[in-house]
Write a protein that holds these residues in place. Structure first.
Motif, PDB file in Angstrom:
ATOM      1  N   GLY A 146       0.809  -1.210   0.000  1.00 43.85           N
ATOM      2  CA  GLY A 146       0.000   0.000   0.000  1.00 43.85           C
ATOM      3  C   GLY A 146       0.839   1.255   0.000  1.00 43.85           C
ATOM      4  O   GLY A 146       2.066   1.222   0.148  1.00 43.85           O
ATOM      5  N   GLU A 151      -2.604   7.225   1.963  1.00 49.96           N
ATOM      6  CA  GLU A 151      -3.618   6.709   1.059  1.00 49.96           C
ATOM      7  C   GLU A 151      -5.014   7.163   1.481  1.00 49.96           C
ATOM      8  O   GLU A 151      -5.296   7.400   2.639  1.00 49.96           O
ATOM      9  CB  GLU A 151      -3.554   5.187   0.997  1.00 49.96           C
ATOM     10  CG  GLU A 151      -3.978   4.500   2.282  1.00 49.96           C
ATOM     11  CD  GLU A 151      -3.936   2.987   2.159  1.00 49.96           C
ATOM     12  OE1 GLU A 151      -4.426   2.460   1.163  1.00 49.96           O
ATOM     13  OE2 GLU A 151      -3.432   2.346   3.090  1.00 49.96           O
ATOM     14  N   ARG A 156      -8.101   1.956  -1.100  1.00 46.54           N
ATOM     15  CA  ARG A 156      -6.914   1.322  -0.549  1.00 46.54           C
ATOM     16  C   ARG A 156      -6.342   0.305  -1.540  1.00 46.54           C
ATOM     17  O   ARG A 156      -7.034  -0.155  -2.456  1.00 46.54           O
ATOM     18  CB  ARG A 156      -7.270   0.611   0.764  1.00 46.54           C
ATOM     19  CG  ARG A 156      -7.741   1.542   1.877  1.00 46.54           C
ATOM     20  CD  ARG A 156      -7.817   0.768   3.172  1.00 46.54           C
ATOM     21  NE  ARG A 156      -8.200   1.607   4.292  1.00 46.54           N
ATOM     22  CZ  ARG A 156      -9.393   1.562   4.883  1.00 46.54           C
ATOM     23  NH1 ARG A 156     -10.311   0.745   4.422  1.00 46.54           N
ATOM     24  NH2 ARG A 156      -9.661   2.343   5.911  1.00 46.54           N
ATOM     25  N   THR A 158      -3.543  -2.182  -0.237  1.00 51.81           N
ATOM     26  CA  THR A 158      -2.733  -3.213   0.408  1.00 51.81           C
ATOM     27  C   THR A 158      -3.428  -4.569   0.312  1.00 51.81           C
ATOM     28  O   THR A 158      -4.588  -4.713   0.707  1.00 51.81           O
ATOM     29  CB  THR A 158      -2.479  -2.872   1.886  1.00 51.81           C
ATOM     30  OG1 THR A 158      -1.737  -1.654   1.964  1.00 51.81           O
ATOM     31  CG2 THR A 158      -1.686  -3.983   2.564  1.00 51.81           C
TER      32      THR A 158
END
Length: 404
Positions: A146, A151, A156, A158
Motif C-alpha cells: 500500500g 492513502e 486502498r 494493500t
C-alpha cells in the motif's frame, strides 16, 4: 487429520466475562489466529451490564486493546496481523478519521489489509465501531504494498495473504484514482467497477479473478430492484467456479453516490464448488460453498426452502435461525466438516429482530459445539428478501482427505 480450531483464552480479559457465550473471543488454527469482532463495550460490574463510553477514538482504542490481549494469548502481536475489518456505524462515520489515527498509531509501519464496512448500527447501540482481526506469524506476505499513511481510505491497495493461502483484498468501492465516483446512479456499472478493481489488485499479486472464493456485497434499499442485474458483472468477470456470495443492504454507504461496496477474499488454492445437491444454484452466479485448500468459504444463508424458493418461518427469528444454521451445516457436511470445524460466522440481523436476538444464541448452542466460532453481529438496513430476519456468512475448516 486436520487439527481442530482451539479457543484463545487470555489469562486476563477485564472488559467482559464471556463464560457461556456461543462464540470464541478468538480461535487458533495451527499458528494462525482468527478473532471475533470486538467493540468498545465494557462490563459495568455494579450495574451488571455492558456499557460503552467515550467518542470514536476511545471506543476504537478499547476495541484494539481487546484484540491485543487475544492476540497476545495466542503468542502473536500487531506485526502478525494480516487483515483488519472495521465495522463502522452510520452514526460514527463522520469520525472515522479517529479510527484511522488509532490504527496507525498501533501498527506503525506494518500495513495489514484493511476492510471498512459501513453498517446501520451494532448490537450495542452506543457502539460506533467493531473490529475483527486475522493474524499469521510474520504478517503473511504483502502481495501488493500500500501507499501507507497518505492513502485515501476510499481507495486502498494493500493486499496480504494469510491463513491457508487466503488472499485479502481491501474494501472495493467504485471510486477512481482521482477520487471521483464511477458510473454515478448505476449500481450495475459500479459493481463492474468494483470487480475490475479487484482484478487489478489480484493481477498485481500474480493472481486473477478466477481465484476469488468469497464476495459480500453491500448495497442500499434504493438499489434493491436493480440489484439482481449485477449478476451480469459476476457472470462476465468471475468463474469458472463462482465464489460464495451474500447481498446485504445498508441504509447508506461510504460516500455520497456510492451504491455498492464489495468485500472480497481470494485464495492461492484452486477453488472447487461445493453443493449438497441444491439445483437452484445451477443457474446462479454463486455457489453455496467453495473449497480452497483446507478452507470452506460459504455463501450467506437465510431461511430459504432450497426447492421451492419460499422463505421459511416468516416473523419467527428462532425458526429462521434454525433453518439458516441447518443449511450451513448441510453444506459443511458435503466436505466432511462438522460443527467443530466452524471457523467464523458473521450474523446480519434486521433492526426489527434485534429485541429477540438472544434466541439465536440458543440456536447456536443447540447446533454448534465448543469452542464455537469467532463471530461478529451486525445490524443491517435490510436483506434481499423482505421475509428474512437474519443472514449468516460462515467459513469452516475442511478435514484432511475429505474432498467434495
Amino acid at each position: 487429520m486436520t487439527a481442530l480450531p482451539q479457543a484463545i483464552q487470555p489469562s486476563s480479559f477485564p472488559w467482559a466475562d464471556y463464560a457461556g457465550a456461543t462464540f470464541a473471543l478468538g480461535l487458533t488454527v495451527g499458528a494462525d489466529a482468527i478473532c471475533s469482532g470486538h467493540s468498545g463495550a465494557v462490563i459495568d460490574r455494579e450495574a451488571g451490564r455492558m456499557v460503552v463510553h467515550g467518542g470514536m477514538g476511545e471506543q476504537t482504542a478499547v476495541a484494539y486493546a481487546k484484540q491485543e490481549a487475544i492476540l497476545s494469548a495466542a503468542g502473536l502481536g500487531w506485526s502478525d496481523v494480516t487483515r483488519v475489518v472495521e465495522n463502522v456505524t452510520l452514526g460514527g462515520l463522520s469520525d472515522y478519521a479517529e479510527v484511522e489515527q488509532v490504527r496507525r498509531s498501533i501498527f506503525g509501519a506494518h500495513e495489514p489489509t484493511v476492510v471498512t464496512i459501513v453498517v446501520d448500527r451494532l448490537v450495542r447501540r452506543q457502539a460506533w465501531v467493531e473490529i475483527e482481526v486475522h493474524a499469521t506469524p510474520g504478517g503473511g506476505e504483502a502481495l501488493v504494498v500500500g501507499t501507507g499513511g497518505g492513502e485515501s481510505w476510499l481507495r486502498r491497495d494493500t493486499v496480504r495473504d494469510g491463513h491457508d493461502g487466503a488472499v485479502y483484498l481491501p474494501t472495493l468501492l467504485p471510486i477512481a484514482a482521482d477520487g471521483s465516483v464511477i458510473a454515478q446512479g448505476d449500481v450495475v456499472g459500479q459493481y463492474f467497477a468494483c470487480l475490475e478493481r479487484a482484478g487489478e489488485l489480484l493481477g498485481q499479486a500474480g493472481l486473477d479473478l478466477s481465484h476469488v472464493v468469497s464476495t459480500v456485497d453491500y448495497s442500499t434499499p434504493a438499489t434493491r430492484e436493480r440489484y439482481p442485474k449485477t449478476g451480469r458483472a459476476r457472470r462476465d468477470l468471475l468463474g469458472p467456479v463462482f465464489p460464495g456470495a451474500a447481498g446485504i443492504l445498508m441504509s447508506d454507504l461510504h460516500a455520497p453516490d456510492v451504491l455498492v461496496a464489495l468485500e472480497v477474499v481470494a485464495s492461492r488454492h484452486t477453488p472447487v464448488a461445493v453443493n449438497p445437491g441444491w439445483e437452484r444454484y445451477d443457474t446462479l452466479t454463486y455457489n453455496p460453498g467453495v473449497r480452497a485448500g483446507g478452507t470452506l468459504y460459504m455463501s450467506g444463508f437465510a431461511a430459504l426452502d432450497m426447492d421451492t424458493q419460499q422463505a421459511l418461518c416468516p416473523g419467527d427469528l428462532r425458526g429462521q435461525a434454525e433453518a439458516t444454521y441447518d443449511a450451513m451445516l448441510l453444506t459443511m457436511a458435503a466436505v466432511g466438516s462438522g460443527p467443530e470445524h466452524l471457523l467464523t460466522t458473521v450474523e446480519y440481523v434486521l433492526p426489527d429482530a434485534l429485541p429477540d436476538y438472544r434466541v439465536v444464541a440458543d440456536v447456536r448452542r443447540d447446533r454448534l459445539a465448543p469452542p464455537y466460532p469467532a463471530s461478529t453481529g451486525i445490524v443491517c438496513g435490510g436483506l434481499l428478501r423482505d421475509e428474512f430476519l437474519i443472514e449468516v456468512v460462515p467459513t469452516a475448516l475442511v478435514p484432511s482427505g475429505d474432498a467434495p
